[in-house]
Design a protein around this motif. Structure first.
Motif, PDB file in Angstrom:
ATOM      1  N   LEU A 195       0.875  -1.235  -0.310  1.00 44.60           N
ATOM      2  CA  LEU A 195      -0.395   0.132   0.222  1.00 44.60           C
ATOM      3  C   LEU A 195       0.864   1.233   0.217  1.00 44.60           C
ATOM      4  O   LEU A 195       0.285   2.039  -0.206  1.00 44.60           O
TER       5      LEU A 195
ATOM      6  N   THR B  50     -22.525 -10.639  -0.285  1.00 44.10           N
ATOM      7  CA  THR B  50     -21.716 -12.034   0.192  1.00 44.10           C
ATOM      8  C   THR B  50     -20.541 -11.661   1.306  1.00 44.10           C
ATOM      9  O   THR B  50     -20.216 -13.161   2.788  1.00 44.10           O
ATOM     10  N   LEU B  51     -19.891 -10.816   0.706  1.00 45.50           N
ATOM     11  CA  LEU B  51     -18.649 -10.984   0.739  1.00 45.50           C
ATOM     12  C   LEU B  51     -18.933 -10.325   2.213  1.00 45.50           C
ATOM     13  O   LEU B  51     -17.601 -10.509   3.179  1.00 45.50           O
TER      14      LEU B  51
ATOM     15  N   ARG C 187       3.228   1.181  -3.110  1.00 41.16           N
ATOM     16  CA  ARG C 187       2.768   0.085  -4.816  1.00 41.16           C
ATOM     17  C   ARG C 187       2.912  -0.889  -6.088  1.00 41.16           C
ATOM     18  O   ARG C 187       3.146  -0.180  -6.712  1.00 41.16           O
TER      19      ARG C 187
ATOM     20  N   VAL D 179      -5.505  -4.445   2.763  1.00 45.99           N
ATOM     21  CA  VAL D 179      -6.512  -3.840   4.162  1.00 45.99           C
ATOM     22  C   VAL D 179      -6.696  -4.849   4.811  1.00 45.99           C
ATOM     23  O   VAL D 179      -6.778  -5.071   6.342  1.00 45.99           O
ATOM     24  N   ILE D 180      -7.410  -6.158   4.019  1.00 44.38           N
ATOM     25  CA  ILE D 180      -7.685  -7.217   4.890  1.00 44.38           C
ATOM     26  C   ILE D 180      -6.499  -8.122   5.863  1.00 44.38           C
ATOM     27  O   ILE D 180      -6.504  -8.431   6.935  1.00 44.38           O
TER      28      ILE D 180
ATOM     29  N   ARG E 161      -5.875  -4.486  -3.488  1.00 48.56           N
ATOM     30  CA  ARG E 161      -5.441  -3.307  -1.934  1.00 48.56           C
ATOM     31  C   ARG E 161      -6.361  -3.321  -1.168  1.00 48.56           C
ATOM     32  O   ARG E 161      -5.961  -3.650   0.134  1.00 48.56           O
ATOM     33  N   ALA E 162      -7.673  -4.239  -1.741  1.00 51.77           N
ATOM     34  CA  ALA E 162      -9.494  -4.719  -1.310  1.00 51.77           C
ATOM     35  C   ALA E 162      -8.449  -5.414   0.120  1.00 51.77           C
ATOM     36  O   ALA E 162      -8.247  -5.755   1.522  1.00 51.77           O
TER      37      ALA E 162
ATOM     38  N   GLY F  24     -10.473 -14.949   4.414  1.00 52.13           N
ATOM     39  CA  GLY F  24     -11.554 -14.768   3.640  1.00 52.13           C
ATOM     40  C   GLY F  24     -10.625 -13.310   2.729  1.00 52.13           C
ATOM     41  O   GLY F  24     -11.202 -13.415   1.937  1.00 52.13           O
TER      42      GLY F  24
ATOM     43  N   GLN G 214     -16.148  -1.879  -5.455  1.00 50.11           N
ATOM     44  CA  GLN G 214     -16.252  -2.595  -6.345  1.00 50.11           C
ATOM     45  C   GLN G 214     -15.954  -3.736  -6.633  1.00 50.11           C
ATOM     46  O   GLN G 214     -15.217  -4.215  -7.992  1.00 50.11           O
ATOM     47  N   THR G 215     -16.722  -4.979  -5.872  1.00 45.05           N
ATOM     48  CA  THR G 215     -16.083  -6.430  -5.871  1.00 45.05           C
ATOM     49  C   THR G 215     -17.576  -7.033  -6.639  1.00 45.05           C
ATOM     50  O   THR G 215     -17.849  -6.322  -6.293  1.00 45.05           O
ATOM     51  N   ARG G 216     -16.992  -8.280  -6.917  1.00 50.34           N
ATOM     52  CA  ARG G 216     -18.643  -9.371  -7.312  1.00 50.34           C
ATOM     53  C   ARG G 216     -18.890  -9.532  -6.205  1.00 50.34           C
ATOM     54  O   ARG G 216     -18.069  -9.282  -5.277  1.00 50.34           O
ATOM     55  N   LEU G 217     -20.405  -9.620  -5.972  1.00 50.56           N
ATOM     56  CA  LEU G 217     -20.626 -10.562  -5.178  1.00 50.56           C
ATOM     57  C   LEU G 217     -20.554  -9.955  -3.974  1.00 50.56           C
ATOM     58  O   LEU G 217     -20.471 -10.284  -2.604  1.00 50.56           O
TER      59      LEU G 217
ATOM     60  N   LEU H 288     -15.334   1.445   6.900  1.00 50.21           N
ATOM     61  CA  LEU H 288     -13.976   0.270   6.148  1.00 50.21           C
ATOM     62  C   LEU H 288     -14.483  -1.153   4.879  1.00 50.21           C
ATOM     63  O   LEU H 288     -13.805  -0.773   3.930  1.00 50.21           O
ATOM     64  N   PHE H 289     -15.104  -1.984   5.674  1.00 55.09           N
ATOM     65  CA  PHE H 289     -14.889  -2.920   4.837  1.00 55.09           C
ATOM     66  C   PHE H 289     -16.595  -2.275   4.176  1.00 55.09           C
ATOM     67  O   PHE H 289     -15.788  -3.379   2.418  1.00 55.09           O
TER      68      PHE H 289
ATOM     69  N   LEU I 279     -14.372  -1.370   0.956  1.00 53.55           N
ATOM     70  CA  LEU I 279     -13.163  -2.204   0.328  1.00 53.55           C
ATOM     71  C   LEU I 279     -14.049  -3.327  -0.742  1.00 53.55           C
ATOM     72  O   LEU I 279     -13.348  -3.392  -1.543  1.00 53.55           O
TER      73      LEU I 279
ATOM     74  N   ILE J 255     -19.120 -12.198   5.550  1.00 55.98           N
ATOM     75  CA  ILE J 255     -17.909 -13.178   6.069  1.00 55.98           C
ATOM     76  C   ILE J 255     -16.388 -12.366   6.658  1.00 55.98           C
ATOM     77  O   ILE J 255     -15.940 -13.098   7.081  1.00 55.98           O
ATOM     78  N   LEU J 256     -16.589 -11.051   5.840  1.00 56.64           N
ATOM     79  CA  LEU J 256     -15.158 -10.460   6.266  1.00 56.64           C
ATOM     80  C   LEU J 256     -15.864  -9.927   7.487  1.00 56.64           C
ATOM     81  O   LEU J 256     -14.550  -9.452   8.375  1.00 56.64           O
TER      82      LEU J 256
ATOM     83  N   LEU K 244      -6.940   3.046   0.031  1.00 61.46           N
ATOM     84  CA  LEU K 244      -7.946   2.080  -0.614  1.00 61.46           C
ATOM     85  C   LEU K 244      -8.709   2.950  -2.214  1.00 61.46           C
ATOM     86  O   LEU K 244      -8.643   1.640  -3.138  1.00 61.46           O
ATOM     87  N   MET K 245      -9.263   3.441  -2.363  1.00 56.38           N
ATOM     88  CA  MET K 245     -10.215   4.242  -3.293  1.00 56.38           C
ATOM     89  C   MET K 245      -9.051   4.813  -4.277  1.00 56.38           C
ATOM     90  O   MET K 245      -9.696   4.566  -4.885  1.00 56.38           O
ATOM     91  N   GLY K 246      -8.016   4.916  -3.905  1.00 55.41           N
ATOM     92  CA  GLY K 246      -7.062   4.955  -4.567  1.00 55.41           C
ATOM     93  C   GLY K 246      -7.146   5.893  -5.337  1.00 55.41           C
ATOM     94  O   GLY K 246      -7.278   7.185  -5.235  1.00 55.41           O
TER      95      GLY K 246
ATOM     96  N   ARG L 135      -7.871  -3.195  -7.764  1.00 54.03           N
ATOM     97  CA  ARG L 135      -8.236  -3.615  -7.133  1.00 54.03           C
ATOM     98  C   ARG L 135      -8.799  -3.899  -5.532  1.00 54.03           C
ATOM     99  O   ARG L 135      -8.345  -3.995  -4.614  1.00 54.03           O
TER     100      ARG L 135
ATOM    101  N   TRP M 178     -11.755 -12.957  -6.024  1.00 50.71           N
ATOM    102  CA  TRP M 178     -13.685 -12.649  -6.761  1.00 50.71           C
ATOM    103  C   TRP M 178     -12.807 -11.529  -6.796  1.00 50.71           C
ATOM    104  O   TRP M 178     -14.124 -10.860  -7.913  1.00 50.71           O
ATOM    105  N   ALA M 179     -11.832 -10.711  -6.606  1.00 51.12           N
ATOM    106  CA  ALA M 179     -11.542  -9.342  -6.402  1.00 51.12           C
ATOM    107  C   ALA M 179     -10.336  -9.480  -7.420  1.00 51.12           C
ATOM    108  O   ALA M 179      -9.071  -8.417  -6.205  1.00 51.12           O
TER     109      ALA M 179
END
Lengths: 219, 215
Positions: free
Chosen positions: A61, B154-155, A64, A139-140, A135-136, A120, B148-151, B141-142, B145, B158-159, B212-214, A132, A127-128
């Protein structure tokens, strides 16, 4: 890398033989105590892996640079593997010795919740895809490690049953040498194998990134 | 400060006009209370039932945190304000929605689980506020996060749920103690843990939201 792999496997065979055949049987716990020779190296390797996830996520992060991201991914996959091993071996040991498969002890709870957090992490990776998702995931990776002291604290508020540390403690190891030596060998074996697999996964990801770059450059 | 109020005000105004989040979150919460009570959860499990309800309500509502921007997310990110302010504003709006849901579901808890909610209401406000904040700082925050992801629906649970666990344990502990009629000092450790959780993840959210948002 190949050398590390061979060394890791050799040490593992050697260490496991020692632990399962040569090491003395513990008086009170009996044979199940030998699970320790797997359980303790597995959990220490898992923590090393998650430490690498944390550090490389921060570096990714901050700087980069995609290579930190690839290192974090490889370490997280292995981290989940070793945490799973810790939970399974611990549970197998707990049944004969504690009389229960599971208890809401501080360390057990922390390990289980870490397993969920980093599974997770892997799901987000799957999935992503792309920048992006990377980066997500970073963070996790960071949040998961920051959560460790809080999970531990919250579980202490519940109650605790886990054996106190017998090796890493301020007064020095309480384990006799006949048990400490095979444990140390197994620990080194686990860490070596972990490093070998980590290098292998990072190389795969590097190759993949280069391949994608070439394909996109050619199109 | 003015910028913060503008940003949070925008979200709350959007919510006031559509009431999407509060209605879906609130209805799920009421439903969960009824289902848990009908499934046989009694007075003893009231605090656990309460926090499970709020946690699930939050995971449902907070997936909408950035979805309400629709195609204007880039515009929001281009706004000439510090990115951290966007996080705080979104967190405030989420917290507000969650507080409305908490307040609305309390009478049902009182009716179906335990009436001691009413006698201990002032003390109970403390874990409700601190626990609500904990859900909001992590959820926002999540929410960013997964935006902009799929699903994403659901996610998020879980997170979010494993990370939330220490706050939920502490909130349930504090609520149990207070409903048992213990003084606040008896649940000091739980309240401290909640406070530490809030501060740690508010700071983490502030720091990480920007990267995160970039661009």
């Amino acid at each position: 890398m190949r050398l590390l792999l061979i060394l890791g496997i050799t040490l593992m065979l050697f260490g496991l033989t020692w632990a399962l055949v040569l090491a003395p049987t513990e008086l009170i716990q009996g044979p199940p105590q030998r699970i320790m020779y797997l359980h303790v190296p597995a959990v220490l390797t898992a923590y090393a892996a998650l430490g690498i996830v944390f550090i490389s996520s921060v570096l990714f992060l901050w700087r980069r640079e995609a290579r930190w991201d690839r290192l974090a991914l490889a370490a997280a996959e292995l981290g989940v593997l070793f945490v799973t091993m810790t939970l399974v071996t611990g549970s197998l040991w707990g049944r004969p010795v504690w009389g229960t498969w599971w208890t809401w002890d501080a360390r057990l709870t922390t390990t289980l919740i870490l397993w969920f957090i980093y599974v997770g992490y892997l799901i987000v990776r799957a999935w992503a895809p792309g920048e992006r998702g990377a980066r997500a995931a970073a963070v996790i990776g960071i949040v998961g490690v920051l959560d460790i002291p809080l999970i531990h604290w919250s579980a202490i508020l519940l109650r605790t049953l886990h054996p106190q540390p017998t090796v890493f403690r301020p007064e020095g190891p309480a384990l006799p040498a006949s048990m400490l030596i095979p444990l140390a060998i197994n620990l080194v074996a686990f860490l070596t194998l972990f490093l070998a697999l980590l290098t292998l996964r990072v190389r795969q990801e590097d190759t993949l990134a280069r391949l994608v770059e070439i394909l996109e450059g050619g199109a | 400060m003015r910028q913060l109020l503008l940003l949070a005000g925008k979200d709350l105004r959007l919510e006031w006009r559509s009431r999407e989040i509060v209605i879906s979150m609130g209805l799920l919460a009421l439903l969960l209370v009824v289902v848990l009570a009908a499934a046989g959860a009694g007075t003893v499990s009231a605090p656990a039932a309460m926090w499970v309800t709020y946690a699930f309500g939050a995971t449902l509502g907070f997936t909408r945190t950035f979805a309400i921007e629709r195609d204007h997310l880039t515009a929001l990110l281009l706004a000439p304000v510090d990115r951290g302010l966007i996080y705080v504003a979104k967190g405030m709006a989420n917290w507000f929605a969650l507080t409305v849901v908490q307040a609305a579901s309390l009478p049902l808890f009182g009716a179906l689980f335990t009436e001691s909610i009413w006698t201990h209401l002032p003390a109970l406000a403390l874990p409700l506020i601190l626990g609500g904040l904990a859900l909001s700082v992590v959820g926002t925050l999540f929410g960013a996060l997964i935006a902009q992801t799929r699903l994403r629906e659901t996610l998020l649970p879980i997170l979010m749920l494993p990370v939330m666990l220490p706050a939920l344990v502490a909130a349930v502990g504090a609520t149990t103690g207070i409903l048992d009629g213990q003084p606040l000092s008896a649940v000091g450790a739980q309240l401290q843990l909640l406070g530490a959780f809030d501060m740690l993840f508010a700071a983490t959210g502030l720091l990480l939201f920007d990267v995160l948002m970039g661009e």
